[in-house]
Scaffold this motif. Structure first.
Motif, PDB file in Angstrom:
ATOM      1  N   GLY A   1       1.044  -1.030   0.312  1.00  0.00           N
ATOM      2  CA  GLY A   1      -0.127   0.096   0.623  1.00  0.00           C
ATOM      3  C   GLY A   1       0.497   1.228   0.122  1.00  0.00           C
ATOM      4  O   GLY A   1      -0.130   2.410  -0.007  1.00  0.00           O
ATOM      5  N   HIS A   2       2.254   1.291   0.174  1.00  0.00           N
ATOM      6  CA  HIS A   2       2.767   2.492   0.552  1.00  0.00           C
ATOM      7  C   HIS A   2       3.410   2.607  -0.969  1.00  0.00           C
ATOM      8  O   HIS A   2       4.530   3.584  -1.139  1.00  0.00           O
ATOM      9  CB  HIS A   2       3.997   2.012   1.673  1.00  0.00           C
ATOM     10  N   HIS A   3       3.167   1.910  -1.615  1.00  0.00           N
ATOM     11  CA  HIS A   3       4.198   1.983  -3.657  1.00  0.00           C
ATOM     12  C   HIS A   3       3.366   2.838  -3.952  1.00  0.00           C
ATOM     13  O   HIS A   3       2.296   3.096  -5.155  1.00  0.00           O
ATOM     14  CB  HIS A   3       4.596   0.891  -3.931  1.00  0.00           C
ATOM     15  N   VAL A   4       3.241   4.930  -3.714  1.00  0.00           N
ATOM     16  CA  VAL A   4       2.580   5.797  -4.309  1.00  0.00           C
ATOM     17  C   VAL A   4       3.389   6.613  -4.258  1.00  0.00           C
ATOM     18  O   VAL A   4       4.634   6.286  -3.818  1.00  0.00           O
ATOM     19  CB  VAL A   4       1.161   6.329  -3.597  1.00  0.00           C
ATOM     20  N   GLY A   5       2.830   7.784  -4.789  1.00  0.00           N
ATOM     21  CA  GLY A   5       3.928   8.879  -5.155  1.00  0.00           C
ATOM     22  C   GLY A   5       5.299   8.517  -4.718  1.00  0.00           C
ATOM     23  O   GLY A   5       5.777   8.345  -6.191  1.00  0.00           O
ATOM     24  N   ARG A   6       6.067  10.085  -4.295  1.00  0.00           N
ATOM     25  CA  ARG A   6       7.855  10.070  -4.587  1.00  0.00           C
ATOM     26  C   ARG A   6       8.109   8.040  -4.437  1.00  0.00           C
ATOM     27  O   ARG A   6       8.957   7.987  -5.266  1.00  0.00           O
ATOM     28  CB  ARG A   6       8.074  10.020  -3.220  1.00  0.00           C
ATOM     29  N   GLN A   7       7.291   7.056  -3.570  1.00  0.00           N
ATOM     30  CA  GLN A   7       8.324   5.986  -3.674  1.00  0.00           C
ATOM     31  C   GLN A   7       7.728   4.724  -4.818  1.00  0.00           C
ATOM     32  O   GLN A   7       8.580   4.573  -5.041  1.00  0.00           O
ATOM     33  CB  GLN A   7       7.406   5.240  -2.522  1.00  0.00           C
ATOM     34  N   ARG A   8       6.563   5.219  -5.685  1.00  0.00           N
ATOM     35  CA  ARG A   8       6.516   4.323  -6.775  1.00  0.00           C
ATOM     36  C   ARG A   8       6.976   5.294  -7.316  1.00  0.00           C
ATOM     37  O   ARG A   8       7.397   4.472  -8.536  1.00  0.00           O
ATOM     38  CB  ARG A   8       4.795   5.172  -7.547  1.00  0.00           C
ATOM     39  N   ALA A   9       6.950   6.281  -7.959  1.00  0.00           N
ATOM     40  CA  ALA A   9       8.168   7.453  -8.819  1.00  0.00           C
ATOM     41  C   ALA A   9       9.954   6.787  -8.588  1.00  0.00           C
ATOM     42  O   ALA A   9      10.573   6.581 -10.143  1.00  0.00           O
ATOM     43  CB  ALA A   9       8.466   8.594  -8.924  1.00  0.00           C
ATOM     44  N   SER A  10      10.387   6.456  -7.014  1.00  0.00           N
ATOM     45  CA  SER A  10      11.332   5.766  -7.546  1.00  0.00           C
ATOM     46  C   SER A  10      11.457   4.764  -7.631  1.00  0.00           C
ATOM     47  O   SER A  10      12.700   4.312  -8.272  1.00  0.00           O
ATOM     48  CB  SER A  10      12.413   5.790  -5.668  1.00  0.00           C
ATOM     49  N   ASP A  11      10.541   3.780  -7.525  1.00  0.00           N
ATOM     50  CA  ASP A  11      10.223   2.315  -7.283  1.00  0.00           C
ATOM     51  C   ASP A  11      10.416   2.583  -9.266  1.00  0.00           C
ATOM     52  O   ASP A  11      11.019   0.873 -10.334  1.00  0.00           O
ATOM     53  CB  ASP A  11       9.142   1.607  -7.506  1.00  0.00           C
ATOM     54  N   ILE A  12       9.587   3.240  -9.973  1.00  0.00           N
ATOM     55  CA  ILE A  12      10.035   2.857 -11.559  1.00  0.00           C
ATOM     56  C   ILE A  12      11.067   3.018 -12.299  1.00  0.00           C
ATOM     57  O   ILE A  12      11.574   2.816 -13.228  1.00  0.00           O
ATOM     58  CB  ILE A  12       8.840   3.996 -12.220  1.00  0.00           C
ATOM     59  N   GLU A  13      11.915   3.917 -11.696  1.00  0.00           N
ATOM     60  CA  GLU A  13      13.237   4.664 -11.864  1.00  0.00           C
ATOM     61  C   GLU A  13      14.249   3.269 -11.780  1.00  0.00           C
ATOM     62  O   GLU A  13      15.043   3.393 -12.701  1.00  0.00           O
ATOM     63  CB  GLU A  13      13.576   5.244 -11.270  1.00  0.00           C
ATOM     64  N   HIS A  14      14.171   2.482 -11.017  1.00  0.00           N
ATOM     65  CA  HIS A  14      14.286   1.618 -10.147  1.00  0.00           C
ATOM     66  C   HIS A  14      14.242   0.735 -11.248  1.00  0.00           C
ATOM     67  O   HIS A  14      15.289   0.081 -11.669  1.00  0.00           O
ATOM     68  CB  HIS A  14      14.620   1.618  -9.568  1.00  0.00           C
ATOM     69  N   ASP A  15      13.374   0.257 -11.656  1.00  0.00           N
ATOM     70  CA  ASP A  15      12.701  -0.774 -12.477  1.00  0.00           C
ATOM     71  C   ASP A  15      13.202  -0.550 -13.834  1.00  0.00           C
ATOM     72  O   ASP A  15      14.207  -2.003 -14.425  1.00  0.00           O
ATOM     73  CB  ASP A  15      10.866  -0.856 -13.490  1.00  0.00           C
ATOM     74  N   ALA A  16      13.429   0.997 -14.808  1.00  0.00           N
ATOM     75  CA  ALA A  16      14.439   1.047 -15.660  1.00  0.00           C
ATOM     76  C   ALA A  16      15.912   1.330 -15.696  1.00  0.00           C
ATOM     77  O   ALA A  16      16.628   0.695 -16.841  1.00  0.00           O
ATOM     78  CB  ALA A  16      13.575   3.243 -16.000  1.00  0.00           C
ATOM     79  N   ARG A  17      16.474   1.359 -14.556  1.00  0.00           N
ATOM     80  CA  ARG A  17      18.151   1.383 -14.432  1.00  0.00           C
ATOM     81  C   ARG A  17      17.842  -0.414 -14.295  1.00  0.00           C
ATOM     82  O   ARG A  17      18.962  -1.168 -15.253  1.00  0.00           O
ATOM     83  CB  ARG A  17      18.611   1.440 -13.325  1.00  0.00           C
ATOM     84  N   LEU A  18      17.822  -0.893 -14.384  1.00  0.00           N
ATOM     85  CA  LEU A  18      17.134  -2.639 -13.778  1.00  0.00           C
ATOM     86  C   LEU A  18      17.069  -3.398 -15.071  1.00  0.00           C
ATOM     87  O   LEU A  18      18.454  -4.316 -15.425  1.00  0.00           O
ATOM     88  CB  LEU A  18      16.969  -3.258 -13.276  1.00  0.00           C
ATOM     89  N   MET A  19      16.813  -3.037 -16.293  1.00  0.00           N
ATOM     90  CA  MET A  19      16.425  -3.489 -17.399  1.00  0.00           C
ATOM     91  C   MET A  19      16.964  -2.659 -18.139  1.00  0.00           C
ATOM     92  O   MET A  19      17.273  -3.398 -18.917  1.00  0.00           O
ATOM     93  CB  MET A  19      14.109  -2.943 -18.024  1.00  0.00           C
ATOM     94  N   LEU A  20      17.445  -1.488 -18.210  1.00  0.00           N
ATOM     95  CA  LEU A  20      19.121  -0.869 -18.763  1.00  0.00           C
ATOM     96  C   LEU A  20      20.274  -1.816 -18.607  1.00  0.00           C
ATOM     97  O   LEU A  20      21.090  -2.584 -19.582  1.00  0.00           O
ATOM     98  CB  LEU A  20      19.116   0.265 -18.580  1.00  0.00           C
ATOM     99  N   HIS A  21      20.527  -2.785 -17.484  1.00  0.00           N
ATOM    100  CA  HIS A  21      21.700  -3.243 -16.837  1.00  0.00           C
ATOM    101  C   HIS A  21      21.540  -4.968 -17.594  1.00  0.00           C
ATOM    102  O   HIS A  21      21.850  -5.656 -16.347  1.00  0.00           O
ATOM    103  CB  HIS A  21      22.109  -3.469 -15.550  1.00  0.00           C
TER     104      HIS A  21
END
Length: 277
Positions: free
Chosen positions: A222-242
């Motif tokens: 339930g806490h994956h919203v707002g700033r936390q959600r944006a940070s998660d999406i950014e980390h997902d992108a970096r994971l996929m790039l690697h």
């Protein structure tokens, strides 16, 4: 001990206590009887009293001569309890009457001796009783939740004379799961026969589950919203790039739609997405 001190002492002990403990704390028999007569204390049963607003679960335990145990005690400690069908309590073997019609009563000897005034089992007894009572998955969820919150340790548990069911859980349990869902996933996926690692740091942040070398499974609470959600999406992108592959699922999907989640992960493994390029 005046009435104000008596009430303060009772609150420090949870609002329910033996009259003998009150006497040892300095309350005279006259003071206790006066408190009962005026309604400041309620007589629970012979030798036990409670404040009028005391926790009903504690009052019930004192009234029936049992302690709150197993998943009921785990819930009170804030551990991950997947379901609680009815109150669970513990009583001494060959003890007198217990609320068998309204509760599940555990009669076995405790791993850690219970104080005569205790109304809630200590954590070690809670975990042993959970191991005897619950199926593997909900029991392991509670064990790992307790280890994660540092309510006890593998070292302490390992030195106890554990029954076989508890010894098996001790061998499995680890303090790495941030939630019950993170305990459930590797348990449900172990049949795949590939390495499953929890809370592995990848690119500066821990991931919930790393399957093999390159498949990341993230669980949104339930806490994956707002700033936390944006940070998660950014980390997902970096994971996929690697070169990592990311599957992100929600609490509701894991609990209510496990076949879909299982299918996603199994299909990814079948495609070899868990292997490094």
């Amino acid at each position: 001990m005046d009435q104000g001190h008596l009430a303060s002492w009772m609150r420090r002990t949870g609002g329910v206590a033996r009259t003998s403990a009150l006497s040892d704390a300095g309350a005279s028999r006259h003071r206790i009887q006066t408190a009962i007569a005026t309604g400041a204390l309620l007589r629970v049963r012979r030798g036990w009293v409670a404040l009028p607003d005391a926790d009903p679960e504690l009052v019930s335990a004192a009234r029936h001569g049992v302690v709150i145990a197993c998943i009921s005690a785990a819930r009170r400690l804030g551990l991950w309890v997947l379901a609680e069908d009815r109150p669970h309590v513990a009583a001494r073997p060959h003890a007198g009457r217990a609320p068998t019609q309204r509760a599940t009563v555990h009669w076995h000897e405790p791993a850690v001796p219970r104080h005569p005034d205790a109304l809630v089992d200590p954590i070690e007894n809670v975990l042993v009783t959970v191991a005897r009572c619950q199926p593997l998955e909900p029991a392991l969820v509670i064990w790992e939740s307790a280890l994660r919150q540092q309510l006890t340790s593998r070292e302490v548990l390992g030195r106890l004379d554990l029954p076989p069911a508890a010894r098996r859980l001790w061998a499995r349990a680890a303090p790495y799961s941030d939630s019950g869902l993170e305990t459930m996933l590797p348990l449900r996926l172990r049949w795949l026969g590939v390495p499953l690692r929890q809370q592995v740091w990848v690119l500066g942040r821990p991931v919930d589950l790393l399957v093999g070398e390159r498949l990341v499974v993230q669980i949104d609470g339930g806490h994956h919203v707002g700033r936390q959600r944006a940070s998660d999406i950014e980390h997902d992108a970096r994971l996929m790039l690697h070169g990592y592959h990311v599957i992100r699922v929600t609490y509701a999907q894991v609990v209510d739609d496990w076949p879909h989640v299982h299918g996603l992960i199994a299909t990814a493994v079948a495609q070899g997405l868990h292997h490094a390029s």
